[in-house]
Scaffold this active site. Structure first.
Site, PDB file in Angstrom:
ATOM      1  N   PHE A 161      -5.187  -4.393 -19.026  1.00  0.00           N
ATOM      2  CA  PHE A 161      -5.278  -5.524 -19.656  1.00  0.00           C
ATOM      3  C   PHE A 161      -4.558  -5.909 -20.558  1.00  0.00           C
ATOM      4  O   PHE A 161      -5.274  -6.438 -21.693  1.00  0.00           O
ATOM      5  CB  PHE A 161      -6.384  -6.088 -19.860  1.00  0.00           C
ATOM      6  CG  PHE A 161      -7.508  -6.628 -18.662  1.00  0.00           C
ATOM      7  CD1 PHE A 161      -7.188  -7.005 -17.646  1.00  0.00           C
ATOM      8  CD2 PHE A 161      -8.371  -5.070 -17.948  1.00  0.00           C
ATOM      9  CE1 PHE A 161      -7.770  -7.108 -16.440  1.00  0.00           C
ATOM     10  CE2 PHE A 161      -9.283  -4.469 -17.034  1.00  0.00           C
ATOM     11  CZ  PHE A 161      -9.265  -6.246 -16.096  1.00  0.00           C
ATOM     12  N   LYS A 191      -1.180 -10.746 -25.230  1.00  0.00           N
ATOM     13  CA  LYS A 191      -0.541 -10.534 -26.745  1.00  0.00           C
ATOM     14  C   LYS A 191      -1.820  -9.655 -27.757  1.00  0.00           C
ATOM     15  O   LYS A 191      -0.528  -9.009 -28.480  1.00  0.00           O
ATOM     16  CB  LYS A 191       0.204 -11.581 -27.221  1.00  0.00           C
ATOM     17  CG  LYS A 191       1.326 -12.247 -25.996  1.00  0.00           C
ATOM     18  CD  LYS A 191       1.375 -13.485 -26.877  1.00  0.00           C
ATOM     19  CE  LYS A 191       2.451 -13.705 -25.363  1.00  0.00           C
ATOM     20  NZ  LYS A 191       2.985 -14.759 -25.716  1.00  0.00           N
ATOM     21  N   CYS A 193       0.413  -0.883  -0.061  1.00  0.00           N
ATOM     22  CA  CYS A 193       0.018   0.266  -0.050  1.00  0.00           C
ATOM     23  C   CYS A 193       1.117   1.233   0.039  1.00  0.00           C
ATOM     24  O   CYS A 193       1.614   1.606   0.818  1.00  0.00           O
ATOM     25  CB  CYS A 193      -0.911  -0.659   1.171  1.00  0.00           C
ATOM     26  SG  CYS A 193      -2.141   1.283   1.246  1.00  0.00           S
TER      27      CYS A 193
END
Length: 262
Positions: free
Chosen positions: A246, A249, A105
């Site tokens: 996200f 490839k 954190c």
């Protein structure tokens, strides 16, 4: 101190096996400021013991406590203590924060999240663009340069790239926000204080603290292999940062300012 050590472990599957496994080291680091012959103990950070001088520098600058051009020298006073000598620092900001930072954190000690926005150096002005194929290739480029990860499989990384996909700086740490501080700190120690035409690639998710640190260094594009948080997207929108998550490839999600990606 080594960034990883060997520990005994037991594997339970079809057969019980006793093995020796490499694990990432997590140790406390005391960060101090020296100003006018007085020492201020600023923070204790749980980190992986490598690139400590860069970590202390990046942390103090990214938190807005010091300005990079006010640094006189950075010295490691002991195995777990780094002191940054400065001409001046933000005493008010130092008083308003409880600086214990664990490895997971980076924002836990902030008493008021709005303070993070106040200390930024302004929105990113660069409108330079890059091709999506360059973004898609960054996670593999970073992984190939993660030396500690190859031994332990349990450490985060952050890397700066130019808009052509050339790596400029990379760091590893058990805390992803520490890895960002180290990577930016390395540049500051080379007297590079802002890089608008750059891409920050991080392992893991893109949380608020990652975007806050990127905004302090003027990074125009932040890319992560995992999910963003809602507040990270808000910071990216506010400071004109392209946030991509996200990244795989052959696909990626762009959450803010997609005009920079061709």
């Amino acid at each position: 101190m080594m960034p990883y050590i060997s520990k005994n472990a037991v594997i339970i599957g079809r057969d019980r096996k006793f093995i020796t496994d490499n694990v990432t080291v997590e140790e406390p680091l005391q960060i101090s400021i020296e100003n006018e012959n007085r020492i201020y103990n600023v923070s204790v950070i749980m980190r992986t013991p490598v690139d400590d001088e860069a970590l202390a520098t990046g942390f103090l600058v990214n938190e807005g406590i010091i300005e990079p051009d006010k640094i006189i020298k950075v010295s490691k006073r002991s195995e777990n203590n780094v002191c940054v000598s400065v001409e001046s620092f933000n005493e008010d900001l130092l008083k308003n924060r409880n600086f214990y930072v664990n490895s997971s954190c980076g924002v836990c000690g902030k008493t008021d999240i709005e303070n993070v926005f106040i200390k930024s150096h302004g929105i990113v002005r660069s409108q330079s663009r890059t091709d999506h194929s360059i973004i898609l290739g960054l996670p593999d480029k970073m992984m190939k340069n993660q030396k500690i990860f190859s031994y332990t499989g349990g450490i985060h990384a952050a890397a700066l790239f130019d808009l052509n996909g050339n790596m400029i700086s990379i760091s590893e740490d058990i805390g992803r926000h520490n890895a960002v501080d180290k990577t930016i700190g390395k540049m500051i120690l080379k007297n590079v204080y802002r890089m608008e035409d750059s891409i920050l690639q991080v392992s893991g998710r893109a949380g608020f603290e990652i975007l806050q640190k990127a905004s302090m260094f003027g990074v125009s594009i932040v890319s992560s292999v995992s999910a963003p948080s809602s507040l990270a997207i808000d910071v990216a929108e506010t400071f004109n940062i392209t946030l991509i998550s996200f990244v795989r490839k052959n696909r990626m999600n762009i959450y803010s300012h997609p005009e920079r990606i061709l």
